[in-house]
Design a protein around this motif. Sequence first.
Motif, PDB file in Angstrom:
ATOM      1  N   THR A  16      41.009 -24.256 -26.776  1.00 25.93           N
ATOM      2  CA  THR A  16      41.213 -23.335 -28.180  1.00 25.93           C
ATOM      3  C   THR A  16      40.391 -24.595 -29.172  1.00 25.93           C
ATOM      4  OG1 THR A  16      42.387 -25.500 -28.664  1.00 25.93           O
ATOM      5  CG2 THR A  16      44.148 -23.750 -27.670  1.00 25.93           C
ATOM      6  N   GLN A  25      51.476 -22.944 -34.885  1.00 22.49           N
ATOM      7  CA  GLN A  25      51.138 -22.016 -33.400  1.00 22.49           C
ATOM      8  C   GLN A  25      50.908 -23.303 -32.382  1.00 22.49           C
ATOM      9  OE1 GLN A  25      51.214 -18.918 -34.243  1.00 22.49           O
ATOM     10  NE2 GLN A  25      49.590 -18.188 -33.306  1.00 22.49           N
ATOM     11  N   ILE A  29      51.105 -22.400 -28.064  1.00 23.85           N
ATOM     12  CA  ILE A  29      49.715 -22.901 -27.664  1.00 23.85           C
ATOM     13  C   ILE A  29      50.631 -24.181 -26.297  1.00 23.85           C
ATOM     14  CG2 ILE A  29      47.742 -24.329 -27.387  1.00 23.85           C
ATOM     15  CD1 ILE A  29      47.007 -23.559 -30.491  1.00 23.85           C
ATOM     16  N   THR A  45      42.745 -27.949 -19.089  1.00 25.13           N
ATOM     17  CA  THR A  45      43.129 -27.797 -21.584  1.00 25.13           C
ATOM     18  C   THR A  45      42.692 -28.632 -22.414  1.00 25.13           C
ATOM     19  OG1 THR A  45      45.329 -27.419 -21.033  1.00 25.13           O
ATOM     20  CG2 THR A  45      43.888 -27.020 -23.256  1.00 25.13           C
ATOM     21  N   ASP A  47      39.932 -29.396 -26.838  1.00 27.36           N
ATOM     22  CA  ASP A  47      40.291 -28.050 -27.916  1.00 27.36           C
ATOM     23  C   ASP A  47      38.450 -28.713 -28.316  1.00 27.36           C
ATOM     24  OD1 ASP A  47      41.692 -27.575 -29.327  1.00 27.36           O
ATOM     25  OD2 ASP A  47      40.783 -29.398 -30.724  1.00 27.36           O
ATOM     26  N   GLY A 226      44.031 -21.020 -34.261  1.00 19.64           N
ATOM     27  CA  GLY A 226      44.884 -20.938 -32.836  1.00 19.64           C
ATOM     28  C   GLY A 226      45.907 -19.592 -32.615  1.00 19.64           C
ATOM     29  N   ILE A 229      44.642 -18.173 -27.620  1.00 19.55           N
ATOM     30  CA  ILE A 229      43.993 -19.404 -26.508  1.00 19.55           C
ATOM     31  C   ILE A 229      43.113 -18.582 -25.225  1.00 19.55           C
ATOM     32  CG2 ILE A 229      45.773 -19.138 -25.221  1.00 19.55           C
ATOM     33  CD1 ILE A 229      45.525 -21.794 -24.378  1.00 19.55           C
TER      34      ILE A 229
END
Length: 478
Positions: A16, A25, A29, A45, A47, A226, A229
């Motif tokens: 993201t 959001q 997610i 994952t 960011d 968001g 993704i």
Amino acid sequence: MVSKTQERDTLILLHTNDLHSHFEQMGRIAAFIAAEKAQGKPVCTLDVGDHMDRMAIETEGSLGAANVDILNRSGYNAVTIGNNEGLTFTPERLGEVYASLKCPVVCGNVRMGDGSLPEWLHETAVVETGGFKVGILGLTAPFSDFYRLLGVEVSDPFAGLQDRVNEMRGQADIVVLLSHLGLASDERIAAMTEGIDLILGGHTHHLLPEPAVIGGTVVCAAGKFGRHIGRIVIERDPLSGLCSVREAGLVELADTAPSDAAIDHAIARHHEEAAERLRSVAAVSECELPVDYEQESQLGNLLAQSVRNFAGGEFSLVNSGQVLGPLPPGEITEGMLHALCPSPINPCVVTLRGSDILHSLEQSLLPEYTGKKLTGFGFRGERLGGLCADGLTIRYDPEAPPHSRIIEARTSDRTIEPDGEYRVGTLDMFTFGAGYESLSRGTDKSFMLPEFLRDLLRLELGRPGAVEEAFVLRWTEA
């Protein structure tokens, strides 16, 4: 049929960027991340920064703690910082809030003023999951002049990058760069640097439904807020052991997408706690101060006063669109100031030529400027609005042709002449060329951090006589 010894191990990489505290959001997610993990494949994952945005009450009221809690609950493995984290919080506050983050914050071009690495920051990191070693690098946009005011040095993101990539290649199966630099920089890095498998981009809010492949590097980005993704499948060859990108794309998280109930509950709790903290009284207004986006108004004047009294200058120029409504009479809470003036914009002082000042004042009389929609540069308003002044009086003829309406603009000491130079208190947003473009031509710029405009309004409301001064006209028709 492929035997188990020939099956290719796969890693699902989710990413993201630029969520900007769109908490609505974050439950979706988290639900998507949980669904991917439920498939049994290892998941990593990441960011790419600007997760925090102080426009959101949850972020403002918790000073970022709400964002970190949701990152933890969602199961992120590494993050980098964007300018919204790095410039709207002090490094001390980031140290406090990131102390509870359960994954590394990775960025290779940020140092403290003494050259040391902040305790909360990692230059690189290796995330191990499901037998995969994912090497993480991070870079953030070099707003060096602004960072320096916070005691932070942000260096050229391209310098030394190849050396860090070479070092990381010996430690990891796949090398990923979290780049909060913008698409143009991502493309440049991909073309000039060898050994980066993936660049996950942000900052310019670009959406890449199909990844760009430049040399041996796959460049991806998931837009903003968001709404999407990113999902990437990494595959390991069973014979060579080498890893490669098998597929990369985006998944849209529409309003109807499943949401994680536990995350939504946590967000609701953060909202309530933040709202309670922001109920403290910040100031008292003796009367209502209206705002008008097309002509002079008392709240616009008060905002201009606040900038001039805080930053200095012969006079000040700000845009009325910075405030989102009138200031009511009576007690003004921190939450009311935040709702009224949510933009993370700072004051500055610049030297401007008279011709650029007069040009911007002419533009301020045009509806295409007062009604202009503007996004980015820290601005969180709905329209640009007209220019508000303090220490400057302007006589104008509204019936004259456009760009010929200003008859005279003068300070208490002198008239604004096209060839003259003037020290002006204004907003950092203008120095980027946003809104009134001629105000970006200033020189000898002095920026002031970390105070936002709402902090200046609080100070101005506490100054005796400030409200009465806001009723004194600056713009008069001839």
